[in-house]
Write an enzyme that holds these catalytic residues in place. Structure first.
Site, PDB file in Angstrom:
ATOM      1  N   LYS A  27       0.833  -1.199   0.000  1.00 57.83           N
ATOM      2  CA  LYS A  27       0.000   0.000   0.000  1.00 57.83           C
ATOM      3  C   LYS A  27       0.871   1.253   0.000  1.00 57.83           C
ATOM      4  O   LYS A  27       0.660   2.167  -0.803  1.00 57.83           O
ATOM      5  CB  LYS A  27      -0.911  -0.021   1.240  1.00 57.83           C
ATOM      6  CG  LYS A  27      -1.958   1.062   1.219  1.00 57.83           C
ATOM      7  CD  LYS A  27      -2.846   0.993   2.449  1.00 57.83           C
ATOM      8  CE  LYS A  27      -3.764  -0.210   2.392  1.00 57.83           C
ATOM      9  NZ  LYS A  27      -4.388  -0.521   3.690  1.00 57.83           N
ATOM     10  N   ARG A  98      -3.454   2.944   8.718  1.00 59.97           N
ATOM     11  CA  ARG A  98      -3.787   1.665   8.075  1.00 59.97           C
ATOM     12  C   ARG A  98      -2.551   0.791   7.903  1.00 59.97           C
ATOM     13  O   ARG A  98      -1.446   1.284   7.715  1.00 59.97           O
ATOM     14  CB  ARG A  98      -4.431   1.914   6.705  1.00 59.97           C
ATOM     15  CG  ARG A  98      -5.611   2.857   6.782  1.00 59.97           C
ATOM     16  CD  ARG A  98      -6.021   3.329   5.408  1.00 59.97           C
ATOM     17  NE  ARG A  98      -6.866   2.344   4.751  1.00 59.97           N
ATOM     18  CZ  ARG A  98      -7.075   2.311   3.438  1.00 59.97           C
ATOM     19  NH1 ARG A  98      -6.467   3.185   2.659  1.00 59.97           N
ATOM     20  NH2 ARG A  98      -7.860   1.415   2.919  1.00 59.97           N
ATOM     21  N   GLY A 107      -8.083  -7.406   4.636  1.00 60.32           N
ATOM     22  CA  GLY A 107      -8.920  -7.471   5.828  1.00 60.32           C
ATOM     23  C   GLY A 107      -8.310  -8.172   7.025  1.00 60.32           C
ATOM     24  O   GLY A 107      -8.984  -8.367   8.034  1.00 60.32           O
ATOM     25  N   MET A 109      -5.603  -7.272   8.858  1.00 57.01           N
ATOM     26  CA  MET A 109      -5.040  -6.422   9.913  1.00 57.01           C
ATOM     27  C   MET A 109      -5.939  -5.222  10.166  1.00 57.01           C
ATOM     28  O   MET A 109      -6.970  -5.078   9.554  1.00 57.01           O
ATOM     29  CB  MET A 109      -3.629  -6.025   9.530  1.00 57.01           C
ATOM     30  CG  MET A 109      -2.669  -7.191   9.665  1.00 57.01           C
ATOM     31  SD  MET A 109      -1.048  -6.793   9.083  1.00 57.01           S
ATOM     32  CE  MET A 109      -1.298  -6.557   7.364  1.00 57.01           C
ATOM     33  N   ARG A 371      -3.479  -1.906  -6.018  1.00 56.67           N
ATOM     34  CA  ARG A 371      -2.594  -3.071  -5.896  1.00 56.67           C
ATOM     35  C   ARG A 371      -2.960  -4.058  -7.001  1.00 56.67           C
ATOM     36  O   ARG A 371      -4.064  -3.992  -7.543  1.00 56.67           O
ATOM     37  CB  ARG A 371      -2.750  -3.734  -4.525  1.00 56.67           C
ATOM     38  CG  ARG A 371      -4.146  -4.256  -4.269  1.00 56.67           C
ATOM     39  CD  ARG A 371      -4.297  -4.780  -2.856  1.00 56.67           C
ATOM     40  NE  ARG A 371      -5.679  -5.118  -2.579  1.00 56.67           N
ATOM     41  CZ  ARG A 371      -6.185  -5.235  -1.351  1.00 56.67           C
ATOM     42  NH1 ARG A 371      -5.429  -5.024  -0.302  1.00 56.67           N
ATOM     43  NH2 ARG A 371      -7.442  -5.560  -1.178  1.00 56.67           N
ATOM     44  N   HIS A 489     -14.834  -8.608   1.656  1.00 55.20           N
ATOM     45  CA  HIS A 489     -13.641  -9.387   2.016  1.00 55.20           C
ATOM     46  C   HIS A 489     -13.851 -10.861   1.689  1.00 55.20           C
ATOM     47  O   HIS A 489     -12.950 -11.529   1.203  1.00 55.20           O
ATOM     48  CB  HIS A 489     -13.336  -9.250   3.504  1.00 55.20           C
ATOM     49  CG  HIS A 489     -12.636  -7.971   3.828  1.00 55.20           C
ATOM     50  ND1 HIS A 489     -12.821  -7.309   5.003  1.00 55.20           N
ATOM     51  CD2 HIS A 489     -11.745  -7.245   3.118  1.00 55.20           C
ATOM     52  CE1 HIS A 489     -12.075  -6.233   5.009  1.00 55.20           C
ATOM     53  NE2 HIS A 489     -11.414  -6.166   3.881  1.00 55.20           N
ATOM     54  N   SER A 797      16.038 -41.952  -9.091  1.00 56.58           N
ATOM     55  CA  SER A 797      14.803 -41.216  -8.883  1.00 56.58           C
ATOM     56  C   SER A 797      14.692 -40.949  -7.389  1.00 56.58           C
ATOM     57  O   SER A 797      14.657 -41.886  -6.585  1.00 56.58           O
ATOM     58  CB  SER A 797      13.616 -42.031  -9.379  1.00 56.58           C
ATOM     59  OG  SER A 797      12.437 -41.319  -9.130  1.00 56.58           O
ATOM     60  N   CYS A 864      10.452 -38.467  -7.634  1.00 58.30           N
ATOM     61  CA  CYS A 864       9.095 -39.009  -7.725  1.00 58.30           C
ATOM     62  C   CYS A 864       8.362 -38.959  -6.388  1.00 58.30           C
ATOM     63  O   CYS A 864       7.256 -39.454  -6.262  1.00 58.30           O
ATOM     64  CB  CYS A 864       9.103 -40.428  -8.279  1.00 58.30           C
ATOM     65  SG  CYS A 864       9.934 -41.592  -7.196  1.00 58.30           S
ATOM     66  N   TYR A 884      13.978 -34.719 -14.971  1.00 55.27           N
ATOM     67  CA  TYR A 884      12.512 -34.652 -14.886  1.00 55.27           C
ATOM     68  C   TYR A 884      12.037 -34.602 -13.436  1.00 55.27           C
ATOM     69  O   TYR A 884      12.783 -34.945 -12.518  1.00 55.27           O
ATOM     70  CB  TYR A 884      11.865 -35.863 -15.584  1.00 55.27           C
ATOM     71  CG  TYR A 884      12.100 -37.185 -14.878  1.00 55.27           C
ATOM     72  CD1 TYR A 884      11.241 -37.605 -13.871  1.00 55.27           C
ATOM     73  CD2 TYR A 884      13.187 -37.996 -15.211  1.00 55.27           C
ATOM     74  CE1 TYR A 884      11.463 -38.799 -13.202  1.00 55.27           C
ATOM     75  CE2 TYR A 884      13.414 -39.188 -14.559  1.00 55.27           C
ATOM     76  CZ  TYR A 884      12.554 -39.588 -13.558  1.00 55.27           C
ATOM     77  OH  TYR A 884      12.772 -40.764 -12.883  1.00 55.27           O
TER      78      TYR A 884
HETATM   79  C1  PEP Z   1       9.170 -41.897  -1.887  1.00 51.18           C
HETATM   80  O1  PEP Z   1       9.550 -42.476  -0.891  1.00 51.18           O
HETATM   81  O2  PEP Z   1       9.358 -40.690  -2.099  1.00 51.18           O
HETATM   82  C2  PEP Z   1       8.412 -42.629  -2.909  1.00 51.18           C
HETATM   83  C3  PEP Z   1       8.048 -42.035  -4.032  1.00 51.18           C
HETATM   84  O3  PEP Z   1       8.024 -43.888  -2.610  1.00 51.18           O
HETATM   85  P1  PEP Z   1       6.757 -44.252  -1.699  1.00 51.18           P
HETATM   86  O4  PEP Z   1       6.022 -42.997  -1.433  1.00 51.18           O
HETATM   87  O5  PEP Z   1       5.995 -45.239  -2.463  1.00 51.18           O
HETATM   88  O6  PEP Z   1       7.423 -44.817  -0.489  1.00 51.18           O
END
Ligand code: PEP
Ligand code: MG
Length: 906
Positions: A27, A98, A107, A109, A371, A489, A797, A864, A884
């Site tokens: 602000k 303000r 809203g 604060m 804003r 709000h 992975s 993963c 990836y």
């Molecule tokens: C992990 O441990 O991050 C994984 C992907 O395997 P899981 O969640 O199946 O143990």
């Protein structure tokens, strides 16, 4: 030079500017900038966010001393520009105080208006303005706000009544009037007297008369409000660090309550719900500050077009609309035109949708704030793409404008069109925040939380919502309110959350006591089902079915841009052909994790799995595994087909075996008879599988090492499926992944089994297919010895779920119990199972990548764990040079945009 803590602005000049939002808050920085742009802004000054941190550290007295001189000089600056005097009844300068943090927290604060008033100044204000009603209305508002905010008289919970509201309601009842505007001067004088008595009752002291005392009280109250419960909750939900602090803005007052030629309002340069390029907003005549956003009176629309649309939704005739609820364009055309011109200029300047506050004092327009406006996910995408097409921003900026998490809203189900035709509309309100929501009615934030904890879907129904309802809104599927406009709000916060919201459904009747809401001639009790259409404002009886959303258009364009700039691929975690297809439609380029055990629970398979586990020798296990082989092979075929052309990482069996065996006697009996065993034998085997710490027990590669026949069967299923699909012309890229490896010997052992089995299948079939063998890095020791492990692995992975579990020593299954407390008490900022702990776990990830690639530069690396779909974690992985990230199908678009942003930010 001493540290500067106060920055002034006014009359076309400012010590700060828009670039200084970290120091001046959003602000403050924009007030300075609007001054520099020559827009009408009341003069004032900003106390920096750094002072807020000093306040938290050193306390009130020390901070007042630190800034006293600068604040006094700044007040003198405002006096000079306005020709008025602070703390002087002659020609009194009144100010607003303000809050304004770096990130907007609508809203959350506190604010105090009309500060500087006392019995002497009110008289002079009445005389000078020739409008005693205005003077006394301002005074009663001030005493009320100051009592609430500074003196701590604000009700603590929904059940408590504001002492000032109580007094006012009583007076209105006695007078037989409904609106505040119907109270006359004498009433207002009377109110002030009663308010002050209430203050004395509560605090034991007289209401402070000194403007300076009031000012310090106001400033400190704003700093205090940074630590109030709802601000803390909002910060936590939006990951705003506590260290950011809030600035305090002190500004000369302008009055929207000076009569029918005065007003106050809020405007948006585009539609914050849909993103449409349509200026819109709401205002109230003869009102002040918070009246519009607090949803107390139903506000009027700024544009004629908006006003007609609103009337239509409310079922109000054109004649009634024009008479009772005219637009600002009709009631104050000059001000409306000036406002629209300013909005255009501001949007062109900031190159983004603006959310503005303004006040009209006696026919003159003043800007109080601008804003970048909060918006829904759909509006975020549309506005950015529209600005790109208009040549206002470039492609990279367009991508950086995305809050990746918000894309999630676009992937959510929408109402099934044919079901919608049959649905019974029971009420209509304003389409405050789009989306489809069905849930059971609850009437308070507390109830919403309690029901949601029991995994129930709820719709929070309120007469009006206030920032206290935040908790309930966060867990509800949608929000329905009886009062409040599009800029209340509730609406702003709901849009920020991407929560479906229908507001201002005037014809519904909410009874908190009875816990009922009357709509469309029916009384709905707590727990009854209703559905909300946040895009049309319609409320339906019961639970209306939903379908998948259609994606394309601007969403598709954003995805194409992400593909253009990203350096990191996004794969998906999927165990079935259906999920794989879904993820591919969102742009997934391969499978990063197929958890084979998930297939074991389908249909009759569990029987064969149990047989395998309970067999006492290798032959028995092989027999059972032979039954599983064709089923697994068929699953893999489907997945290879869905991912034609892309890599598919299939992980060998991972979880502890006891997760598959029956624990109930009846099922154990059944199994015993099928296997020709006694119940006791089955029980004994089940008991023998019991472990103290199954997560650290006989699982992962430890299973395949002790029972190599499992690895053999799974490898065979994968390789045979790949060959079968290859024969059908599918481009297959199988990658076999070994779980929970911690030592070189472990991976060597399993890689040998895999390679021998694959060679056998190739020989049997007389043909082959390229495949890779890799490992999860999810045990800290694997990261520490990644250089050795990479001698065998074709790919890594990172399983950051287990890696987080083992690095913190927090059980994945038990941690939620104490992590909630940890978060609430600031022991941790975010749940490390949701947001990758870059500082700790991240070190292991970095080390794993570096050591692995030191051995094998071409090593393919991905993630993963659940973190593979969380934007900040995705960016971390992208910056480490991972090939990836892999995440659940619905997070693929989020990860794609986050990965592209990481590439652009580099
Ligand atoms: C992990 O441990 O991050 C994984 C992907 O395997 P899981 O969640 O199946 O143990
Ligand atoms: Mg794991």
């Amino acid at each position: 030079m001493p540290m500067k803590r106060v920055y002034t602005f006014g009359d076309g000049k400012a010590e700060g500017n828009a670039e200084m939002r970290n120091l001046l808050g959003g602000k403050g920085a924009n007030l300075a900038e609007m001054n520099l742009l020559g827009m009408p802004v009341p003069p004032g000054f900003t106390i920096t966010t750094e002072v807020c941190n000093e306040y938290t550290l050193k306390g009130r007295d020390a901070v007042v001393k630190l800034i006293q001189k600068e604040v006094e000089d700044a007040i003198a600056h405002v006096e000079a520009l306005t020709g008025k005097k602070f703390d002087n009844p002659e020609n009194p300068l009144l100010v607003s105080v303000r809050s304004g943090a770096r990130a907007s927290m609508p809203g959350m604060m506190d604010t105090v208006l009309n500060l500087g008033m006392n019995d002497a100044t009110v008289a002079s204000l009445a005389e000078k303005s020739g409008n005693p009603r205005f003077a006394w209305d301002s005074y009663r508002r001030f005493v009320q706000m100051y009592g609430d905010v500074v003196l701590g008289m604000k009700p603590k919970s929904k059940a408590d009544i504001d002492p000032f509201e109580e007094i006012m309601d009583k007076m209105k009842e006695e007078k037989g009037v409904k609106l505040d505007t119907e109270l006359d001067v004498e009433d207002l004088q009377n109110l002030v007297k009663q308010f002050k008595a209430a203050v004395k009752d509560f605090t034991g002291k007289d209401f402070p008369d000194s403007a300076w005392e009031q000012l310090w009280g106001g400033i400190c109250a704003v700093f205090d409000s940074w630590m109030n419960e709802r601000a803390i909750l909002y910060r936590r939900m939006n990951q705003i660090p506590e260290e950011w602090g809030t600035a305090v803005n002190v500004q000369a007052m302008v009055y929207g309550n000076m009569g029918d030629n005065s007003a106050t309002g809020v405007a948006f340069s585009r539609d914050a719900a849909t993103g449409e390029n349509m200026f819109n907003g709401e205002y109230l005549i003869n009102a002040q500050g918070e009246d519009v956003v607090a949803g107390i009176r139903t506000p009027q629309q700024i544009t004629v077009e908006g006003s007609r649309r609103w009337a239509n939704l409310q079922g109000i005739s054109e004649q009634e609309r024009a008479e009772k609820y005219p637009s600002l364009e009709e009631s104050m055309p000059t001000c409306a035109a000036e406002l629209i011109a300013i909005a255009n200029r501001l949007e062109n300047y900031y190159k983004d949708m603006q959310d503005m506050e303004f006040t009209i004092q006696d026919g003159k327009l003043w800007m109080l704030q601008t804003r970048n406006g909060k918006r829904t996910g759909a509006a975020m995408v549309k506005i950015a793409m529209d600005l790109l097409r208009a040549g206002e921003i470039d492609e990279k900026t367009t991508l950086l404008r995305m809050e990746p998490q918000k894309l999630d809203e676009l992937l959510h189900p929408v109402f099934d069109k044919s079901a919608l035709k049959r649905a019974k509309v029971v009420a209509k309100g304003l389409p405050a925040s789009p989306g489809a929501a069905a849930g059971q009615v609850v009437f308070s934030a507390e109830e919403a939380e309690a029901w949601a904890e029991k995994k129930k879907k709820v719709i929070l129904v309120r007469i009006e919502t206030s920032p206290e309802d935040l908790r309930g809104m966060a867990v509800a599927q949608g929000i329905l309110t009886m009062r409040g406009g599009m800029t209340s709000h509730a609406a702003v916060v709901a849009r920020g959350m991407g929560k479906c919201c229908v507001s201002g459904a005037g014809e519904i009747k909410v009874d908190y006591k009875a816990k009922t809401v009357d709509m469309g001639g029916k009384t709905y009790k707590e727990g009854d089902w209703i559905s909300l259409n946040g895009s049309t404002g319609e409320v339906y009886d019961g639970q209306v079915p939903t379908t998948e959303p259609e994606l394309g258009g601007d969403f598709g364009a954003i995805m194409n841009l992400a593909a253009k700039y990203t350096k990191t691929l996004v794969r998906t975690n999927a165990d079935t052909p259906r999920d794989a297809k879904q993820a591919r439609s969102f742009g997934a380029q391969g499978i990063g994790l197929c958890r084979t055990e998930h297939m074991f629970f389908e249909g009759d398979r569990i029987k064969a799995v149990r047989e395998m586990i309970l067999s006492s020798d290798v032959d028995g296990r092989r027999k059972a595994l032979a039954k599983l082989l064709p089923m697994q092979r068929a699953d893999f075929e489907g997945i290879f087909e869905a991912m034609d052309g892309y890599g598919v990482t299939i992980r060998l069996l991972d979880p502890p075996l006891h997760e598959f065996v029956p624990h109930q006697t009846a099922t154990q009996k059944e199994l015993a008879s099928e296997m020709g065993l006694t119940l006791e034998e089955v029980k004994a085997k089940v008991d023998s599988l019991e472990e103290f710490n199954p997560m650290l027990g006989h699982r992962g590669c430890r299973l395949g090492i002790t029972y190599p026949e499992i690895t053999e069967m799974q490898t065979r299923a994968i390789i045979e499926a790949a060959l079968n699909m290859k024969a059908r012309g599918i481009d297959v890229h199988p990658e076999i992944m070994i779980p929970l490896v911690g030592t070189l010997k472990e991976i060597q052992n399993q890689a040998d089994v895999i390679n021998i089995t694959a060679a056998k299948v190739f020989e049997e079939r007389g043909e082959s297919v390229p495949y890779k063998v890799g490992t999860m890095i999810e045990v800290p020791r694997a990261a520490l010895t990644a250089d050795q492990i990479a001698t065998v692995a074709d790919f890594f992975s990172f399983g950051t779920n287990d890696l987080t579990q083992m690095t913190f020593g927090y059980s994945r299954d038990d941690a939620p119990k104490f992590l909630k407390f940890y978060k609430e008490h600031g022991i941790i900022k975010t749940d490390p199972f949701e947001v990758l702990d870059q500082e700790g776990v991240g070190q292991l990830v970095r080390m794993g990548v570096e050591k692995g690639r030191a051995t094998k530069p071409e090593l393919k690396v991905g993630i993963c764990g659940e973190h593979g779909g969380e934007p900040s974690s995705v960016k971390f992985c992208a910056k480490l040079g991972m090939n990836y990230v892999s995440c659940s199908p619905y997070r693929v678009p989020i990860a794609r945009v986050a990965a592209a942003q990481a590439a652009i930010e580099e």
